[in-house]
Design an enzyme around this catalytic site. Structure first.
Site, PDB file in Angstrom:
ATOM      1  N   HIS A  64      47.441  55.041  36.051  1.00 28.05           N
ATOM      2  CA  HIS A  64      46.701  53.862  36.499  1.00 28.05           C
ATOM      3  C   HIS A  64      45.457  53.768  35.607  1.00 28.05           C
ATOM      4  O   HIS A  64      44.808  54.777  35.327  1.00 28.05           O
ATOM      5  CB  HIS A  64      46.312  53.986  37.982  1.00 28.05           C
ATOM      6  CG  HIS A  64      47.462  53.665  38.909  1.00 28.05           C
ATOM      7  ND1 HIS A  64      47.591  54.220  40.152  1.00 28.05           N
ATOM      8  CD2 HIS A  64      48.523  52.833  38.743  1.00 28.05           C
ATOM      9  CE1 HIS A  64      48.701  53.746  40.725  1.00 28.05           C
ATOM     10  NE2 HIS A  64      49.280  52.910  39.894  1.00 28.05           N
ATOM     11  N   ASP A  66      42.414  52.987  35.713  1.00 29.15           N
ATOM     12  CA  ASP A  66      41.074  53.508  36.032  1.00 29.15           C
ATOM     13  C   ASP A  66      40.975  55.014  35.799  1.00 29.15           C
ATOM     14  O   ASP A  66      39.920  55.603  36.009  1.00 29.15           O
ATOM     15  CB  ASP A  66      40.656  53.142  37.469  1.00 29.15           C
ATOM     16  CG  ASP A  66      41.647  53.584  38.525  1.00 29.15           C
ATOM     17  OD1 ASP A  66      42.859  53.641  38.223  1.00 29.15           O
ATOM     18  OD2 ASP A  66      41.217  53.872  39.663  1.00 29.15           O
ATOM     19  N   HIS A  67      42.066  55.616  35.321  1.00 27.46           N
ATOM     20  CA  HIS A  67      42.036  57.058  35.042  1.00 27.46           C
ATOM     21  C   HIS A  67      42.243  57.381  33.562  1.00 27.46           C
ATOM     22  O   HIS A  67      42.139  58.528  33.176  1.00 27.46           O
ATOM     23  CB  HIS A  67      43.089  57.785  35.896  1.00 27.46           C
ATOM     24  CG  HIS A  67      42.760  57.729  37.350  1.00 27.46           C
ATOM     25  ND1 HIS A  67      42.201  58.787  38.039  1.00 27.46           N
ATOM     26  CD2 HIS A  67      42.856  56.707  38.247  1.00 27.46           C
ATOM     27  CE1 HIS A  67      41.989  58.425  39.294  1.00 27.46           C
ATOM     28  NE2 HIS A  67      42.378  57.170  39.447  1.00 27.46           N
ATOM     29  N   HIS A 142      51.236  59.775  45.379  1.00 30.28           N
ATOM     30  CA  HIS A 142      50.624  58.494  45.010  1.00 30.28           C
ATOM     31  C   HIS A 142      51.730  57.493  44.688  1.00 30.28           C
ATOM     32  O   HIS A 142      52.909  57.828  44.762  1.00 30.28           O
ATOM     33  CB  HIS A 142      49.689  58.737  43.819  1.00 30.28           C
ATOM     34  CG  HIS A 142      48.729  57.637  43.546  1.00 30.28           C
ATOM     35  ND1 HIS A 142      48.124  56.890  44.532  1.00 30.28           N
ATOM     36  CD2 HIS A 142      48.242  57.149  42.362  1.00 30.28           C
ATOM     37  CE1 HIS A 142      47.335  55.992  43.966  1.00 30.28           C
ATOM     38  NE2 HIS A 142      47.383  56.124  42.667  1.00 30.28           N
ATOM     39  N   ASP A 212      44.163  60.599  42.689  1.00 25.49           N
ATOM     40  CA  ASP A 212      44.664  59.636  43.680  1.00 25.49           C
ATOM     41  C   ASP A 212      45.827  60.207  44.490  1.00 25.49           C
ATOM     42  O   ASP A 212      46.851  60.616  43.930  1.00 25.49           O
ATOM     43  CB  ASP A 212      45.136  58.368  42.965  1.00 25.49           C
ATOM     44  CG  ASP A 212      43.981  57.619  42.320  1.00 25.49           C
ATOM     45  OD1 ASP A 212      42.862  58.173  42.293  1.00 25.49           O
ATOM     46  OD2 ASP A 212      44.195  56.490  41.843  1.00 25.49           O
TER      47      ASP A 212
HETATM   48 ZN   LIG Z   1      45.994  55.550  41.053  1.00 32.98          ZN
END
Ligand SMILES: [Zn+2]
Length: 316
Positions: A64, A66-67, A142, A212
């Site tokens: 994802h 944002d990572h 996740h 996450d």
């Molecule tokens: Zn995530």
């Protein structure tokens, strides 16, 4: 020994002026491990005056944005700064393809060797090990393949008790053996037990990064008794239904897990932008797990030999 964790991003989803998406720098036994690399990571490293040229290993939990959206920018800067030191990236297999494509279309031939190590989400696996530290990946729960990472110090050498070594006139060549736990035999054949000549090393420390994830007990055994646990806490308990739907955790979930594994300290982060008052996360978690701190960008969490956690707050 001690370990130090600088939080470079405590937010989730989109970068905002309040906080960056996920990234952390862990200093453990002279290693500088970068954990996740959301947008703005390299700017934050500069702002905090962290020596990012010392980073030789990057661990990416999942794909994802944002990572990891800050990763290509960081690699590009390493290249422009004439880095020659090899860099190791530990993350999902697709990441290698993504980075290769980005480098190919920009016709960038990196000046430093880049080594990929693919992580698996089907069970715990050792992803890095040397004589000081071992790093183990473990699967999380996740919406896409995601792993956490457990960083464990190895037991250090015993410490020389200088006064006693002098008193027993132990020669210098014997000191290495003493550090490894051997007894000393003098020229007359007398055995001096190791415990008389050395002191025990400090207990090894450990840090677990739970990226996450929905609440899950599948890593309970692996993470039992960890000294410092980071666990995502995207939502407050009032939004439990949303947490379940998006496979994230609430502050209460994080605290329940810390209690379940008997962690010593809990650090929470990955806050959704929907909340104005971040204090509520810590307050809520503390009702279940007292030793909780809520992460903030730029704050450094120092865990000493006595397993005390102190927070260094940046002055700017
Ligand atoms: Zn995530």
């Amino acid at each position: 020994m001690a370990l130090e964790l600088c939080v470079l991003g405590c937010g989730s989803a989109t970068p905002t002026t309040r906080f960056n998406p996920t990234a952390q720098l862990l200093e453990i036994r002279n290693h500088y491990f970068l954990i996740d690399c959301g947008e703005n990571t390299q700017v934050e490293l500069r702002r905090r005056r962290l020596r990012f040229s010392k980073i030789n290993h990057i661990f990416i939990s999942h794909l994802h944005g944002d990572h990891y959206f800050g990763l290509i920018g960081l690699l590009s800067s390493f290249h422009l700064l004439d880095r020659t030191q090899p860099l190791h990236i530990h993350g999902p297999a697709d990441l290698q393809e993504i980075i290769a494509l980005q480098l190919r279309v920009s016709q960038t031939k990196l000046r430093f060797p880049l080594h990929f190590h693919h992580t698996q989400d089907n069970g715990p696996a050792v992803v890095f090990e040397d004589d000081k530290v071992v790093v183990t990946s473990f699967p999380l729960k996740h919406s896409i393949a995601t792993t956490g990472f457990l960083f464990q110090e190895k037991l250090a050498d015993r410490k020389i008790n200088s006064d006693n070594v002098r008193a027993f006139q132990v020669p210098i060549y014997a000191l290495n053996g003493l550090k490894k736990g051997r007894d000393y035999e003098d020229e007359q054949g007398n055995i001096i037990p190791n415990a008389e000549l050395t002191l025990p090393p400090p207990p090894p420390l450990s840090y677990a990064f739970c990226s996450d994830t929905a609440y899950s007990e599948k890593n309970t055994e692996l993470l039992a008794g960890v000294n410092l646990l980071y666990h995502e806490s995207t939502f407050l308990e009032v939004d439990q239904a949303l947490a379940k739907k998006t496979k994230h955790s609430t502050s209460t979930d994080a605290a329940r897990f810390a209690k379940k594994i008997n962690a010593q300290h809990l650090l929470i982060g990955h806050y959704s932008v929907r909340y104005d008052d971040l204090q509520l996360f810590e307050k809520e978690a503390k009702t279940i797990f007292e030793n909780t701190k809520s992460a903030r960008d730029g704050h450094t969490y120092h865990l000493d030999n006595n397993k005390q956690l102190t927070v260094k707050v940046p002055t700017r």
